[in-house]
Design a protein around this motif. Structure first.
Motif, PDB file in Angstrom:
ATOM      1  N   GLU A 138      27.781  44.915 -24.767  1.00  0.00           N
ATOM      2  CA  GLU A 138      26.587  44.858 -23.913  1.00  0.00           C
ATOM      3  C   GLU A 138      25.340  45.172 -24.720  1.00  0.00           C
ATOM      4  N   MET A 139      25.254  44.572 -25.909  1.00  0.00           N
ATOM      5  CA  MET A 139      24.109  44.771 -26.806  1.00  0.00           C
ATOM      6  C   MET A 139      23.450  43.446 -27.197  1.00  0.00           C
ATOM      7  N   GLU A 140      23.777  42.365 -26.494  1.00  0.00           N
ATOM      8  CA  GLU A 140      23.239  41.062 -26.894  1.00  0.00           C
ATOM      9  C   GLU A 140      21.719  41.023 -26.877  1.00  0.00           C
ATOM     10  N   HIS A 141      21.098  41.855 -26.021  1.00  0.00           N
ATOM     11  CA  HIS A 141      19.635  41.883 -25.956  1.00  0.00           C
ATOM     12  C   HIS A 141      19.011  42.521 -27.198  1.00  0.00           C
ATOM     13  N   LEU A 142      19.842  43.144 -28.044  1.00  0.00           N
ATOM     14  CA  LEU A 142      19.349  43.791 -29.257  1.00  0.00           C
ATOM     15  C   LEU A 142      19.695  42.994 -30.513  1.00  0.00           C
ATOM     16  N   ALA A 143      20.129  41.758 -30.357  1.00  0.00           N
ATOM     17  CA  ALA A 143      20.600  40.971 -31.499  1.00  0.00           C
ATOM     18  C   ALA A 143      19.568  40.889 -32.616  1.00  0.00           C
ATOM     19  N   ASP A 144      18.296  40.714 -32.273  1.00  0.00           N
ATOM     20  CA  ASP A 144      17.260  40.528 -33.290  1.00  0.00           C
ATOM     21  C   ASP A 144      16.494  41.811 -33.609  1.00  0.00           C
ATOM     22  N   GLU A 145      16.968  42.940 -33.064  1.00  0.00           N
ATOM     23  CA  GLU A 145      16.323  44.230 -33.346  1.00  0.00           C
ATOM     24  C   GLU A 145      16.752  44.740 -34.720  1.00  0.00           C
ATOM     25  N   MET A 146      15.819  45.323 -35.458  1.00  0.00           N
ATOM     26  CA  MET A 146      16.177  45.918 -36.731  1.00  0.00           C
ATOM     27  C   MET A 146      17.042  47.146 -36.480  1.00  0.00           C
ATOM     28  N   ALA A 147      18.086  47.313 -37.279  1.00  0.00           N
ATOM     29  CA  ALA A 147      19.027  48.415 -37.073  1.00  0.00           C
ATOM     30  C   ALA A 147      18.348  49.774 -37.157  1.00  0.00           C
ATOM     31  N   VAL A 148      17.300  49.882 -37.964  1.00  0.00           N
ATOM     32  CA  VAL A 148      16.610  51.148 -38.131  1.00  0.00           C
ATOM     33  C   VAL A 148      15.980  51.626 -36.822  1.00  0.00           C
ATOM     34  N   ASN A 149      15.714  50.701 -35.912  1.00  0.00           N
ATOM     35  CA  ASN A 149      15.029  51.042 -34.660  1.00  0.00           C
ATOM     36  C   ASN A 149      15.987  51.454 -33.544  1.00  0.00           C
ATOM     37  N   LEU A 150      17.277  51.400 -33.774  1.00  0.00           N
ATOM     38  CA  LEU A 150      18.248  51.733 -32.735  1.00  0.00           C
ATOM     39  C   LEU A 150      18.322  53.244 -32.518  1.00  0.00           C
ATOM     40  N   SER A 151      18.701  53.623 -31.306  1.00  0.00           N
ATOM     41  CA  SER A 151      18.961  55.029 -31.030  1.00  0.00           C
ATOM     42  C   SER A 151      20.280  55.435 -31.666  1.00  0.00           C
ATOM     43  N   GLY A 152      20.559  56.734 -31.679  1.00  0.00           N
ATOM     44  CA  GLY A 152      21.805  57.211 -32.258  1.00  0.00           C
ATOM     45  C   GLY A 152      23.021  56.610 -31.576  1.00  0.00           C
ATOM     46  N   GLY A 153      22.990  56.536 -30.239  1.00  0.00           N
ATOM     47  CA  GLY A 153      24.102  55.968 -29.499  1.00  0.00           C
ATOM     48  C   GLY A 153      24.269  54.481 -29.759  1.00  0.00           C
ATOM     49  N   GLN A 154      23.157  53.764 -29.858  1.00  0.00           N
ATOM     50  CA  GLN A 154      23.217  52.331 -30.144  1.00  0.00           C
ATOM     51  C   GLN A 154      23.777  52.071 -31.539  1.00  0.00           C
ATOM     52  N   LYS A 155      23.445  52.954 -32.487  1.00  0.00           N
ATOM     53  CA  LYS A 155      23.993  52.811 -33.838  1.00  0.00           C
ATOM     54  C   LYS A 155      25.508  53.031 -33.832  1.00  0.00           C
ATOM     55  N   LYS A 156      25.973  53.943 -32.974  1.00  0.00           N
ATOM     56  CA  LYS A 156      27.424  54.148 -32.836  1.00  0.00           C
ATOM     57  C   LYS A 156      28.090  52.874 -32.310  1.00  0.00           C
ATOM     58  N   LEU A 157      27.455  52.233 -31.325  1.00  0.00           N
ATOM     59  CA  LEU A 157      27.998  50.991 -30.787  1.00  0.00           C
ATOM     60  C   LEU A 157      27.971  49.882 -31.834  1.00  0.00           C
ATOM     61  N   LEU A 158      26.890  49.827 -32.619  1.00  0.00           N
ATOM     62  CA  LEU A 158      26.800  48.819 -33.669  1.00  0.00           C
ATOM     63  C   LEU A 158      27.896  49.027 -34.707  1.00  0.00           C
ATOM     64  N   GLU A 159      28.148  50.271 -35.055  1.00  0.00           N
ATOM     65  CA  GLU A 159      29.204  50.532 -36.035  1.00  0.00           C
ATOM     66  C   GLU A 159      30.568  50.137 -35.480  1.00  0.00           C
ATOM     67  N   LEU A 160      30.785  50.363 -34.190  1.00  0.00           N
ATOM     68  CA  LEU A 160      32.022  49.898 -33.564  1.00  0.00           C
ATOM     69  C   LEU A 160      32.096  48.380 -33.630  1.00  0.00           C
ATOM     70  N   GLY A 161      30.954  47.718 -33.397  1.00  0.00           N
ATOM     71  CA  GLY A 161      30.915  46.262 -33.487  1.00  0.00           C
ATOM     72  C   GLY A 161      31.236  45.772 -34.882  1.00  0.00           C
ATOM     73  N   ARG A 162      30.728  46.455 -35.906  1.00  0.00           N
ATOM     74  CA  ARG A 162      31.035  46.073 -37.284  1.00  0.00           C
ATOM     75  C   ARG A 162      32.534  46.191 -37.561  1.00  0.00           C
ATOM     76  N   ALA A 163      33.137  47.240 -37.017  1.00  0.00           N
ATOM     77  CA  ALA A 163      34.585  47.396 -37.175  1.00  0.00           C
ATOM     78  C   ALA A 163      35.326  46.246 -36.501  1.00  0.00           C
ATOM     79  N   LEU A 164      34.880  45.848 -35.317  1.00  0.00           N
ATOM     80  CA  LEU A 164      35.556  44.773 -34.575  1.00  0.00           C
ATOM     81  C   LEU A 164      35.431  43.433 -35.285  1.00  0.00           C
TER      82      LEU A 164
END
Length: 252
Positions: A138-164
């Motif tokens: 449920e992060m498709e709305h952040l596809a073009d956001e720079m990773a540096v701008n994500l919150s701590g929780g969003q970065k956790k989700l992104l890292e899970l996505g990288r693992a997947l």
């Protein structure tokens, strides 16, 4: 799925992991808990190949992986996240995901010049897979956001996505709930449960006991580098040895 047998790891004479053994069954969610300094993250590093064992054996899908490098273990189907997310800050969320698949033709400069169609087709496939992963999180709305701008929780989700994106069979999650607000924590918990539904196996370190109790099939407890006890969440919650390890005093 995973067998850890009599594993030992020492640092300058200090035994961080001490003859520790346990197993993780396929298609389960297993919690790895214990007080600070119990050896949990060291154990993750040993399983994933970031550290070398001093003694013992680690088997992943019945294959001994003691001397394997991290990338070799990853190619067998094991992925991990870190307590502090390791995102690529100056790339977008989508680019962070698209970078993960190994063996991309575009990594070779000659292919970029002479096999452009192949490189372009691979990128389309990887982009589609990345968007599918973002939809799952449920992060498709952040596809073009720079990773540096994500919150701590969003970065956790992104890292899970990288693992997947690596299409793993076993995922090691190092404190996915640490520093995450309740809304995102619930989303992370839901995603972990969905991964089990997809046939994935999860081993997670976590200090949030509510998360452990709500999503885990079994819980393994480490203390002073050793395997202390294991059981269902309900059994662990009332186990006198666990209470003693956390509270530092014996219970009646």
């Amino acid at each position: 799925m995973l067998k850890v047998k009599s594993v030992v790891k020492e640092f300058s004479g200090f035994r961080a992991v001490d003859e520790c053994s346990f197993e993780v069954e396929k298609n389960t969610i297993t919690g790895l808990i214990g007080p600070n300094g119990a050896g949990k993250t060291t154990m993750f590093n040993l399983i994933a190949g970031s550290l070398k064992l001093d003694q013992g054996e680690v088997y992943f899908s019945e294959q001994k992986v003691n001397n394997f490098a991290p990338h070799q273990i990853a190619r067998l189907g094991l992925a991990r996240t870190f307590q502090i997310p390791k995102t690529l800050r100056k790339m977008t969320v989508l680019e962070n995901l698209m970078l993960v698949p190994s063996g991309q033709s575009g990594e070779n400069i000659w292919n970029s010049w002479f096999r452009g169609a192949k490189v372009e087709n691979e990128e389309k496939v990887n982009a589609a897979k990345a968007y599918e992963t973002l939809e799952f999180l449920e992060m498709e709305h952040l596809a073009d956001e720079m990773a540096v701008n994500l919150s701590g929780g969003q970065k956790k989700l992104l890292e899970l996505g990288r693992a997947l994106m690596a299409e793993p069979e076993l995922i090691l999650l190092d404190e996915p709930g640490a520093g995450v607000n309740p809304t995102l924590l619930n989303k992370i918990a839901e995603n972990i449960l969905k991964l089990k539904e997809r046939g994935k196996t999860i081993l997670l370190i976590e200090h949030n006991m509510d998360l452990i109790m709500n999503i885990c099939d079994r819980v393994i407890v480490m203390n002073d580098g050793k395997h202390l006890v294991e059981g269902t969440p309900a059994e662990i919650k009332t186990n006198p040895q666990v209470l003693e390890a956390y509270l530092g005093e014996k219970t009646a």
